[in-house]
Structure formats: structure tokens, C-alpha cells
Design an enzyme around this catalytic site. Structure first.
Site, short mmCIF file in Angstrom:
data_model
loop_
_atom_site.label_atom_id
_atom_site.label_comp_id
_atom_site.label_asym_id
_atom_site.label_seq_id
_atom_site.Cartn_x
_atom_site.Cartn_y
_atom_site.Cartn_z
N GLU A 127 -65.49 -1.75 26.77
CA GLU A 127 -64.50 -1.74 27.42
C GLU A 127 -63.84 -2.75 27.70
O GLU A 127 -62.66 -3.24 27.86
CB GLU A 127 -64.45 -0.57 28.42
CG GLU A 127 -64.76 0.96 28.01
CD GLU A 127 -65.69 1.74 28.73
OE1 GLU A 127 -65.98 1.57 29.89
OE2 GLU A 127 -65.87 2.90 28.12
N GLU A 166 -73.40 0.30 20.69
CA GLU A 166 -72.61 1.11 21.08
C GLU A 166 -71.34 1.41 20.27
O GLU A 166 -70.31 0.87 20.41
CB GLU A 166 -72.15 0.87 22.29
CG GLU A 166 -73.21 1.02 23.41
CD GLU A 166 -72.91 1.43 24.77
OE1 GLU A 166 -73.08 2.39 25.44
OE2 GLU A 166 -71.96 0.76 25.42
N LYS A 223 -69.79 3.14 35.39
CA LYS A 223 -68.20 2.68 35.25
C LYS A 223 -67.39 2.58 36.52
O LYS A 223 -67.95 2.51 37.35
CB LYS A 223 -67.60 3.34 33.94
CG LYS A 223 -68.25 3.62 32.77
CD LYS A 223 -67.59 4.00 31.62
CE LYS A 223 -68.59 4.15 30.42
NZ LYS A 223 -67.73 4.38 29.14
N GLY A 246 -67.45 7.96 24.91
CA GLY A 246 -66.67 8.77 25.62
C GLY A 246 -65.89 9.77 24.97
O GLY A 246 -64.95 10.42 25.36
N HIS A 252 -69.78 -5.17 27.23
CA HIS A 252 -69.39 -3.56 26.82
C HIS A 252 -68.07 -3.46 26.26
O HIS A 252 -67.21 -4.37 26.57
CB HIS A 252 -69.29 -2.83 28.31
CG HIS A 252 -69.03 -1.33 27.85
ND1 HIS A 252 -68.17 -0.71 27.87
CD2 HIS A 252 -70.30 -0.54 28.23
CE1 HIS A 252 -68.33 0.69 27.42
NE2 HIS A 252 -69.46 0.67 27.93
N ASN A 293 -74.52 3.94 33.02
CA ASN A 293 -73.39 3.18 33.38
C ASN A 293 -72.25 3.91 34.02
O ASN A 293 -71.60 4.80 33.33
CB ASN A 293 -72.66 2.46 32.10
CG ASN A 293 -71.65 1.89 32.25
OD1 ASN A 293 -71.14 1.36 33.32
ND2 ASN A 293 -70.86 1.41 31.21
N SER A 345 -71.99 9.03 23.72
CA SER A 345 -72.19 10.30 24.03
C SER A 345 -73.24 10.96 24.01
O SER A 345 -73.67 12.02 23.46
CB SER A 345 -70.81 11.01 22.93
OG SER A 345 -69.86 10.62 23.21
C1 PEP Z 1 -70.93 3.70 27.66
O1 PEP Z 1 -69.72 3.52 28.24
O2 PEP Z 1 -71.65 2.81 27.59
C2 PEP Z 1 -71.25 5.06 26.96
C3 PEP Z 1 -72.11 5.19 26.11
O3 PEP Z 1 -70.29 6.17 27.70
P1 PEP Z 1 -70.44 7.62 27.14
O4 PEP Z 1 -72.01 7.89 27.22
O5 PEP Z 1 -69.79 8.38 28.04
O6 PEP Z 1 -70.10 7.76 25.75
#
Ligand code: PEP
Length: 254
Positions: A97, A167, A11, A173, A95, A9, A213
Site C-alpha cells: 500500500e 505479499e 492498517k 484484502g 508494504h 497489520n 488474505s
Molecule cells: C496486508 O495488508 O499485509 C495483508 C496481508 O492484508 P490482508 O490479510 O487483509 O489481505
């Protein structure tokens, strides 16, 4: 046997040239990785450019969001049919976000999932608890609510055609990855919920990705869990080496 999926992703990062360069590097390095599905999710304005780069490679592409209506006066929005027109195979929906920054509800996510499936897209449906939920012991309840709300009215065939991503919001992040045991516990719960709503065969067939992460150095342990069928990757998907390093962590499902 569930085939692993490693999904990147991107973003709201990169410009056009950097998106194309990253797609090119991933397609090249992907030739050396077998037994795993790979997909990238560029910013929507660069999907077409990435599509030209990835066409004919073993890397699929998708969108980070869409609108549930087929067309009309919805300024700034993008329909499922438009994504299909761009060769998208997947779309990320729900997601965290979008849930927590943009206020998307389970009901809205559900409408998007139904529209995506009707158009032939594979929705990657995200669920995950906040740190406060986990600390209060509410992870199971939150995950169940999000899953049941997002998947309302989906037939068994439709859930079989979907991907789920767990997630934990506190891991996205932040560099704080869930332990393999924490991830496995929630993935098992998700599969149990699916078995209860549909049946054991359907539940066993649905791919459940972990996101939060993930990087090349921690992926193998997470992906070794029996119910972790791949990863949804944010930050580490912006570097081809890292992204393919995560894919290389898939061994048992090859
Ligand atoms: C995501 O935004 O789906 C995600 C898992 O981000 P990160 O890997 O940066 O934690």
C-alpha cells in the site's frame, strides 16, 4: 530452526478504545498458543495505548512505517528512535500500500530499513507482484528487483536481523489467497536470492512470512509449506479469534 511469526497489520483501522480492546483480547488468547511469535502493528497514534495493554504479555508490537532520518524538520513523520521509545520491536517497511498508493521506491525503503536496523528495530520487509506482473510471467523478476533494491547495502548480520514478507498484491484484502504451492515457490526463490547475495546459512535463517488474505481457515495449509515461516495478516488480524486461529495453524515449527 526458524520460529514462526504471526504479525497483525491493523492498517488505518480502529479507534483508541477498539485498539486497546483488541490488544487485550489477543494478549489473553495468546496464553493458549505456544511455539510461535506474535506481533501486532496498530496505527502509530495508538501504539502507546497498545503498549500499556501488551506490556508483560507474550505479544510484541511494532509500527506500520517510519521515516529514515533521525530527527528534524520532517512534518508528520516518525523516526526509528521514536518507535524504539514506544517499545516497538518491529517495523513494517515497503508494504504494497505504501509502494503503490504512496509511491515509495525501493531506494526509499532501503533507507528506512537501514535506519530501522541501526536503531535496533526488526524490519519486516514486504515484497510482492501485481496481478499483471504474475499474468505476464514476471513474478520472479519483480520479486528479485524489489528484494535486491530494498536490501541494498545490508550486511549479512543485518539481513539475519530482518524478516521478509512475500505479499502478492493481488491477494491483499481481496479474499484471493495464493495457493500453498504459489507461496512456496516464491518463498523458495527469495531464499535462493538471499543465498546468492549472502550465503546458504544466512538464507536458511531468515524468516519469510506470507501475506495476502490469510485467515484461520486457510492458514494451516500455507504455514505447512517448508519455506513459509509465518504470516503477515491484515483484515483477519482485526479479530482476536481469527488472529489466534491463524497462530494455532502453526504446528510444524513449534
Ligand atoms: C496486508 O495488508 O499485509 C495483508 C496481508 O492484508 P490482508 O490479510 O487483509 O489481505
Amino acid at each position: 530452526m526458524r520460529r514462526a511469526l504471526i504479525a497483525g497489520n491493523w492498517k488505518m483501522n480502529l479507534d483508541r478504545a477498539a485498539s486497546v480492546a483488541l490488544a487485550k483480547a489477543i494478549a489473553e488468547q495468546a496464553k493458549a498458543v505456544e511455539g510461535v511469535d506474535l506481533a501486532v502493528f496498530p496505527p502509530s497514534v495508538y501504539i502507546d495505548a497498545v503498549r500499556e495493554t501488551l506490556h508483560g504479555s507474550r505479544v510484541s508490537w511494532g509500527a506500520q512505517n517510519m521515516y529514515p532520518q533521525p530527527n528534524g524538520a520532517f512534518t508528520g513523520e516518525i523516526s526509528a528512535a521514536m518507535l524504539v521509545d514506544l517499545g516497538c520491536h518491529y517495523v513494517i517497511l515497503g508494504h504494497s500500500e505504501r509502494r503503490h498508493i504512496l509511491g515509495e521506491t525501493d531506494a526509499q525503503i532501503n533507507q528506512k530499513i537501514l535506519a530501522a536496523l541501526a536503531a535496533g528495530l526488526v524490519p519486516v520487509v514486504c515484497v510482492g507482484e501485481l496481478l499483471a506482473d504474475r499474468e505476464a510471467g514476471h513474478t520472479g523478476k519483480v520479486i528479485r528487483q524489489q528484494l535486491e533494491g530494498s536490501l541494498a547495502n545490508l550486511s549479512a548480520e543485518q539481513i539475519a536481523a530482518s524478516v521478509i514478507a512475500y505479499e502478492p498484491v493481488w491477494a491483499i484484502g481481496t479474499g484471493k489467497v495464493a495457493s500453498p504451492e504459489q507461496a512456496e515457490e516464491v518463498h523458495m526463490d527469495l531464499r535462493k536470492i538471499l543465498a546468492g547475495r549472502y550465503n546458504a546459512t544466512i538464507a536458511e535463517g531468515v524468516r519469510i512470512l506470507y501475506g495476502g488474505s490469510v485467515k484461520a481457515s486457510n492458514a494451516a495449509e500455507l504455514l505447512a509449506q517448508p519455506n513459509v515461516d509465518g504470516a503477515l495478516v491484515g483484515g483477519a488480524s482485526l479479530k482476536a479469534d481469527e488472529f489466534l486461529g491463524i497462530a494455532a495453524g502453526v504446528s510444524r515449527k513449534a
